[in-house]
Design an enzyme around this catalytic site. Structure first.
Site, PDB file in Angstrom:
ATOM      1  N   HIS A  54       0.837  -1.210   0.000  1.00 22.33           N
ATOM      2  CA  HIS A  54       0.000   0.000   0.000  1.00 22.33           C
ATOM      3  C   HIS A  54       0.864   1.249   0.000  1.00 22.33           C
ATOM      4  O   HIS A  54       0.604   2.194  -0.753  1.00 22.33           O
ATOM      5  CB  HIS A  54      -0.916  -0.010   1.218  1.00 22.33           C
ATOM      6  CG  HIS A  54      -1.597   1.291   1.488  1.00 22.33           C
ATOM      7  ND1 HIS A  54      -2.484   1.874   0.603  1.00 22.33           N
ATOM      8  CD2 HIS A  54      -1.503   2.151   2.543  1.00 22.33           C
ATOM      9  CE1 HIS A  54      -2.923   3.018   1.106  1.00 22.33           C
ATOM     10  NE2 HIS A  54      -2.334   3.220   2.267  1.00 22.33           N
ATOM     11  N   HIS A  78       3.408   7.721   5.397  1.00 25.31           N
ATOM     12  CA  HIS A  78       2.189   8.414   5.827  1.00 25.31           C
ATOM     13  C   HIS A  78       1.436   7.699   6.940  1.00 25.31           C
ATOM     14  O   HIS A  78       0.660   8.332   7.662  1.00 25.31           O
ATOM     15  CB  HIS A  78       1.258   8.677   4.629  1.00 25.31           C
ATOM     16  CG  HIS A  78       0.514   7.465   4.151  1.00 25.31           C
ATOM     17  ND1 HIS A  78       1.038   6.576   3.237  1.00 25.31           N
ATOM     18  CD2 HIS A  78      -0.719   6.992   4.468  1.00 25.31           C
ATOM     19  CE1 HIS A  78       0.152   5.624   3.005  1.00 25.31           C
ATOM     20  NE2 HIS A  78      -0.919   5.846   3.737  1.00 25.31           N
ATOM     21  N   ASP A  79       1.655   6.402   7.127  1.00 25.63           N
ATOM     22  CA  ASP A  79       0.957   5.659   8.181  1.00 25.63           C
ATOM     23  C   ASP A  79       1.855   5.291   9.352  1.00 25.63           C
ATOM     24  O   ASP A  79       1.396   4.638  10.299  1.00 25.63           O
ATOM     25  CB  ASP A  79       0.345   4.375   7.606  1.00 25.63           C
ATOM     26  CG  ASP A  79      -1.027   4.594   6.992  1.00 25.63           C
ATOM     27  OD1 ASP A  79      -1.707   5.561   7.397  1.00 25.63           O
ATOM     28  OD2 ASP A  79      -1.419   3.810   6.114  1.00 25.63           O
ATOM     29  N   GLU A  82       0.655   6.764  12.827  1.00 25.53           N
ATOM     30  CA  GLU A  82      -0.612   6.190  13.282  1.00 25.53           C
ATOM     31  C   GLU A  82      -0.477   4.721  13.667  1.00 25.53           C
ATOM     32  O   GLU A  82      -1.110   4.272  14.627  1.00 25.53           O
ATOM     33  CB  GLU A  82      -1.652   6.348  12.174  1.00 25.53           C
ATOM     34  CG  GLU A  82      -3.057   5.940  12.567  1.00 25.53           C
ATOM     35  CD  GLU A  82      -4.077   6.319  11.515  1.00 25.53           C
ATOM     36  OE1 GLU A  82      -5.084   5.608  11.396  1.00 25.53           O
ATOM     37  OE2 GLU A  82      -3.866   7.325  10.810  1.00 25.53           O
ATOM     38  N   ASP A  83       0.349   3.978  12.947  1.00 23.47           N
ATOM     39  CA  ASP A  83       0.407   2.526  13.131  1.00 23.47           C
ATOM     40  C   ASP A  83       1.646   2.020  13.858  1.00 23.47           C
ATOM     41  O   ASP A  83       1.688   0.848  14.241  1.00 23.47           O
ATOM     42  CB  ASP A  83       0.342   1.822  11.769  1.00 23.47           C
ATOM     43  CG  ASP A  83      -0.982   2.042  11.065  1.00 23.47           C
ATOM     44  OD1 ASP A  83      -1.963   2.412  11.739  1.00 23.47           O
ATOM     45  OD2 ASP A  83      -1.045   1.853   9.831  1.00 23.47           O
ATOM     46  N   ASP A 144      -3.429   8.402  -1.078  1.00 20.13           N
ATOM     47  CA  ASP A 144      -3.743   7.342  -0.122  1.00 20.13           C
ATOM     48  C   ASP A 144      -5.181   6.862  -0.303  1.00 20.13           C
ATOM     49  O   ASP A 144      -5.452   5.652  -0.389  1.00 20.13           O
ATOM     50  CB  ASP A 144      -3.517   7.881   1.289  1.00 20.13           C
ATOM     51  CG  ASP A 144      -3.957   6.929   2.386  1.00 20.13           C
ATOM     52  OD1 ASP A 144      -3.833   5.705   2.211  1.00 20.13           O
ATOM     53  OD2 ASP A 144      -4.414   7.418   3.441  1.00 20.13           O
TER      54      ASP A 144
END
Length: 218
Positions: A54, A78-79, A82-83, A144
């Protein structure tokens, strides 16, 4: 009106040394390795596909629609806040890849705390945030979402209405979210990326409408 970056024309094949070409150097490679390490073991929803696929897809779209190296790096990362670590991770991104990349990554993060706030609350807050986001952040965010919707469509063709069981928002919440995102992105200057996202969401809405079970008549 929020300014959106102009999409750049793309050739079918790469050309070495072409004037104006985006050059990806060692920083991009380090960012890819960093993202792959941090997201190691993670997979996409209900699949065995490594999550890094992704991230690569979002970076590819960001470059295709006019992004430069910093934007491509932010797309890879980009994640990661958050992750993979929350606010402390954002500091690490800033230290490793600079303020501009960190600002984009922060702008693409809908939660940096655990446990996360309720799903609808997070999504409404993220849409409000996009209204004030800069063009770089909006580009990565739109890339995204386009990658996500295309993935949902691909899986919908395989499993049909069962796909909504994967999402916290369910069928109605997921459709609401992507339609709200399209409407927010359309507030900015029109470009090919936003048009592609709109087309993908329209197809998803059409398939969902066609696939929804009809209520029995009494």
């Amino acid at each position: 009106m929020t300014a959106e970056p102009k999409a750049q024309p793309q050739g079918a094949r790469g050309t070495r040394g072409k004037p104006g070409a985006i050059l990806l150097g060692p920083r991009f490679l380090r960012a890819f390795q960093f993202a792959a390490k941090k997201h190691a073991g993670q997979v996409r929803k209900a699949s065995t596909t490594p999550y890094v696929a992704h991230l690569m897809g979002v970076a590819s779209l960001a470059l295709e629609f006019g992004g430069d190296e910093d934007i491509a790096i932010a797309a890879l990362l980009h994640d990661v806040v958050e992750d993979c670590g929350g606010a402390p991770m954002l500091k690490e991104v800033r230290r490793r890849f600079g303020k501009r990349v960190a600002k984009i990554v922060d702008g693409c993060t809908d939660s940096d705390t655990y446990p996360k706030p309720p799903w609808r609350e997070r999504k409404e807050s993220y849409i409000r945030h996009l209204r004030e986001a800069d063009a770089d952040t909006r580009l990565v965010s739109a890339a995204d979402k386009l990658n996500n919707v295309r993935s949902i469509l691909s899986d919908y063709r395989e499993v049909g209405e069962k796909i909504w069981e994967r999402f916290n928002g369910g069928r109605d919440g997921t459709l609401w979210y992507y339609r709200a995102l399209v409407e927010e992105f359309q507030r900015g200057r029109p470009n090919r990326l936003i048009r592609e996202l709109e087309l993908a969401v329209l197809e998803l809405e059409a398939r969902a409408k066609k696939g929804r079970p009809r209520r029995s008549k009494r």
